[in-house]
Design a protein around this motif. Structure first.
Motif, PDB file in Angstrom:
ATOM      1  N   ALA A 181     -37.290  71.910  55.002  1.00  0.00           N
ATOM      2  CA  ALA A 181     -37.606  72.241  56.398  1.00  0.00           C
ATOM      3  C   ALA A 181     -39.103  72.275  56.653  1.00  0.00           C
ATOM      4  CB  ALA A 181     -36.991  73.593  56.761  1.00  0.00           C
ATOM      5  N   SER A 182     -39.903  72.389  55.594  1.00  0.00           N
ATOM      6  CA  SER A 182     -41.356  72.408  55.780  1.00  0.00           C
ATOM      7  C   SER A 182     -41.888  71.056  56.236  1.00  0.00           C
ATOM      8  CB  SER A 182     -42.050  72.828  54.475  1.00  0.00           C
ATOM      9  OG  SER A 182     -41.802  71.887  53.455  1.00  0.00           O
ATOM     10  N   SER A 183     -41.058  70.022  56.161  1.00  0.00           N
ATOM     11  CA  SER A 183     -41.439  68.709  56.683  1.00  0.00           C
ATOM     12  C   SER A 183     -40.816  68.538  58.056  1.00  0.00           C
ATOM     13  CB  SER A 183     -40.951  67.601  55.738  1.00  0.00           C
ATOM     14  OG  SER A 183     -41.190  66.337  56.301  1.00  0.00           O
ATOM     15  N   GLU A 184     -41.654  68.427  59.086  1.00  0.00           N
ATOM     16  CA  GLU A 184     -41.158  68.387  60.463  1.00  0.00           C
ATOM     17  C   GLU A 184     -40.221  67.208  60.702  1.00  0.00           C
ATOM     18  OE1 GLU A 184     -42.961  68.652  65.015  1.00  0.00           O
ATOM     19  OE2 GLU A 184     -44.226  68.980  63.260  1.00  0.00           O
ATOM     20  N   SER A 223     -41.746  74.737  63.583  1.00  0.00           N
ATOM     21  CA  SER A 223     -41.710  73.614  64.517  1.00  0.00           C
ATOM     22  C   SER A 223     -41.219  74.110  65.872  1.00  0.00           C
ATOM     23  CB  SER A 223     -40.774  72.522  63.981  1.00  0.00           C
ATOM     24  OG  SER A 223     -40.361  71.656  65.011  1.00  0.00           O
ATOM     25  N   ASP A 224     -41.858  73.695  66.953  1.00  0.00           N
ATOM     26  CA  ASP A 224     -41.446  74.123  68.291  1.00  0.00           C
ATOM     27  C   ASP A 224     -40.014  73.716  68.588  1.00  0.00           C
ATOM     28  OD1 ASP A 224     -43.939  75.191  68.671  1.00  0.00           O
ATOM     29  OD2 ASP A 224     -44.723  73.465  69.767  1.00  0.00           O
ATOM     30  N   TRP A 225     -39.679  72.483  68.181  1.00  0.00           N
ATOM     31  CA  TRP A 225     -38.341  71.975  68.487  1.00  0.00           C
ATOM     32  C   TRP A 225     -37.264  72.763  67.748  1.00  0.00           C
ATOM     33  CZ3 TRP A 225     -34.597  69.640  65.388  1.00  0.00           C
ATOM     34  CH2 TRP A 225     -33.540  69.041  66.073  1.00  0.00           C
ATOM     35  N   SER A 226     -37.469  72.957  66.440  1.00  0.00           N
ATOM     36  CA  SER A 226     -36.459  73.668  65.652  1.00  0.00           C
ATOM     37  C   SER A 226     -36.403  75.146  66.033  1.00  0.00           C
ATOM     38  CB  SER A 226     -36.735  73.515  64.149  1.00  0.00           C
ATOM     39  OG  SER A 226     -38.035  73.962  63.827  1.00  0.00           O
TER      40      SER A 226
END
Length: 573
Positions: A181-184, A223-226
């Protein structure tokens, strides 16, 4: 040297040794004959799987040299072991990867990722746990490409481990998800199937599972999206609940995740909608934690949310000052800065000031200013808080009895101070001297070294506002005999910066120069110094310009609307 044994015992032991050597020789000969015959038997011919089994000693005896760890022969053996239906052979490959994950220092070649999928899909849970742990290690050390892991389809078996019921397997899978998850770019793949199981595991009774699930959720809030998807899926109540966890790491991860969520104002409604002041209570409780990083993180979250009046009211109702005072007494400047940032937000609203002053906050701030290890950020916040609290404090005596003035004077003389904190210190002092009682106390408290520093800073040209602040403080000093004695050694230096002030086009500097000269002329020595000097000439020049300006303005005021526009006189109202 004597053996200590009698002749009989020595003889018997010698006979026993001879018998043992003879017996062992015969046994060794017979064993060799047996194994020689076994190898000749057709039932022991090496099948493909036994040939793979023959690779086991080679894999286990590998050294830590990377060239030997990842060569082509090793890759072939790992592929055979991973493809086997024998769980022992699969475990051998998984253990080798675990060994590899501890010793590898460079990126793992993509070809070595191929056996991972087969091992993750193994029917043996121990194999899955071992290979997933090795994957975590490789991801942590950045030895494998996160996008490659997702692209090879490994996320599906990793997420399936959530449902294994085994705490260790769940921990490893959560850790894998957290690293991925650390990779957008992996966010979408993770959110499709991973969020609901993660939220379920975050409520696990097993602390290790809970810790890893919360860690994964924390990474998803970067991440804003997640973050938006997490909030829609109901993550906020779960994370708030986890603030009460008995595990300090879970508390830290959940609080950090809430900080990330609070950073976007669009999520504040969800955060504030949790009833009965539950969020504020939980964060304040965490602020009192003996684990200082948790206390600081809770303070950071409250500071982000404190722009809302509702949160401010809740914090003051719940007596937030006590845990904040404790945070200010820590030895870590970063955590002190967080506590001051929250107090600065609270003190900015006048209706909070009396409560904060009543809680003895001025004394706490003053003590910080006396501390030799303060930072520029600490100085800035302290000055802002003092200015805010003193501006609205109805009881001047409280301010008089505090150590604010002495703390500010202490900070003024710090040898390590840069212009930025000095600007805030002098601005705060200048503000306090607008109060007559504080002006008198300051004039009685100031020492020759403070006067020297103020004069020096007034004459510097690199920072005009700092120069103005210091000169303004000097202009407000009560000109008693003791003050004249402190100022006399600096009259020539002061004359120079006052001359520069009068020559400036900025009116506020001219006015300050005139006010200072007026105050200093109460001393005959200064009047004598100014007489027939360039400073006096410049003073008269400013006076003439001011008088000319006054006359012009007076002429404008005397002009009637009719004289400006004759047609107006013909207009009938």
């Amino acid at each position: 040297m004597a053996s200590g044994l009698c002749d009989t015992c020595s003889r018997l032991l010698g006979e026993f040794a001879d018998l043992w050597r003879k017996t062992w020789g015969e046994l060794e000969h017979n064993m060799k004959e047996v194994f020689r015959e076994i190898r000749r038997c057709t039932c022991c011919k090496m099948t493909p799987e036994r040939r793979t089994d023959h690779d086991l000693p080679t894999l286990h005896l590998m050294c830590d040299n990377e060239t030997q760890l990842v060569n082509q022969e090793t890759l072939q053996a790992l592929n055979r072991l991973a493809a086997s239906e024998n769980s022992d052979l699969q475990m051998t490959a998984a253990v080798y990867y675990l060994h590899l994950s501890h010793h590898l220092k460079s990126p793992l070649p993509d070809a070595f990722m191929e056996p991972f999928m087969a091992l993750l899909l193994s029917t043996d849970l121990d194999v899955q746990k071992t290979i997933s742990l090795s994957l975590v290690n490789l991801l942590v050390k950045n030895n494998v490409c996160k996008e490659l892991v997702i692209g090879m389809g490994m996320l599906v078996p990793i997420l399936e481990l959530f449902q294994s019921g085994d705490p260790t397997a769940q921990c490893h899978s959560c850790a894998c998800v957290a690293m991925l998850a650390s990779s957008e770019s992996n966010g979408e793949a993770l959110m499709v199937d991973g969020i609901i199981p993660l939220l379920a595991l975050a409520k696990s009774y097993d602390p290790k599972v809970q810790r890893n699930a919360t860690w994964a959720l924390l990474h998803l809030t970067q991440s804003d999206w997640s973050t938006r998807i997490l909030c829609q899926a109901g993550a906020v109540p779960v994370l708030v609940l986890l603030l009460q966890s008995s595990d300090s790491e879970v508390q830290f991860y959940s609080c950090s995740a809430l900080c990330n969520i609070a950073a976007a104002e669009e999520h504040h409604t969800k955060l504030l909608s949790i009833g009965a002041q539950y969020l504020a209570k939980s964060l304040l409780t965490l602020m009192s934690s003996s684990v200082q990083k948790n206390s600081a993180q809770a303070c950071r979250c409250l500071q982000i949310l404190s722009k809302h009046v509702l949160i401010q009211e809740q914090l003051l109702e719940l007596d937030c000052v006590l845990p904040l005072k404790a945070l200010l007494k820590t030895s870590t400047p970063e955590w002190i800065e967080l506590g001051l940032a929250l107090l600065s937000t609270l003190s900015a609203h006048p209706h909070n000031s009396d409560i904060l002053v009543g809680e003895g906050l001025l004394e706490e701030i003053s003590e910080l200013l006396h501390h030799p290890r303060y930072t520029a950020v600490i100085i800035t916040h302290c000055c802002k808080i003092i200015t805010d609290l003193c501006s609205s404090c109805l009881d001047e005596q409280v301010v008089m009895e505090s150590l604010c003035l002495s703390g500010l004077l202490w900070a003024l003389l710090s040898p390590s101070q840069s212009d930025e904190p000095l600007l805030h210190v002098t601005s705060c002092l200048n503000h306090l001297m607008t109060c007559d009682a504080l002006k008198s106390k300051f004039s009685a408290t100031v020492k020759p070294e403070h006067v020297s520093e103020l004069v020096k800073l007034s004459g510097q040209i690199r920072n005009p506002q700092l120069s103005y602040n210091c000169a303004a403080i000097i202009s407000k000093l009560e000109m008693i005999e003791e003050m004249f004695q402190m100022l006399k050694p600096h009259y020539i230096t002061m004359s120079k910066y006052l001359l520069a002030f009068l020559k400036k086009k900025d009116v506020k500097f001219q006015q300050l120069g005139i006010a200072t000269i007026l105050n200093l002329k109460k001393d005959g020595d200064f009047s004598s110094l100014v007489a027939n000097s360039e400073l006096e000439a410049e003073l008269w020049k400013v006076h003439a310009q001011t008088e000319e300006t006054r006359q012009l303005l007076q002429m404008i005021e005397t002009l009637s609307p009719c004289s400006v526009n004759p047609e107006l006189s013909q207009h009938k109202y």
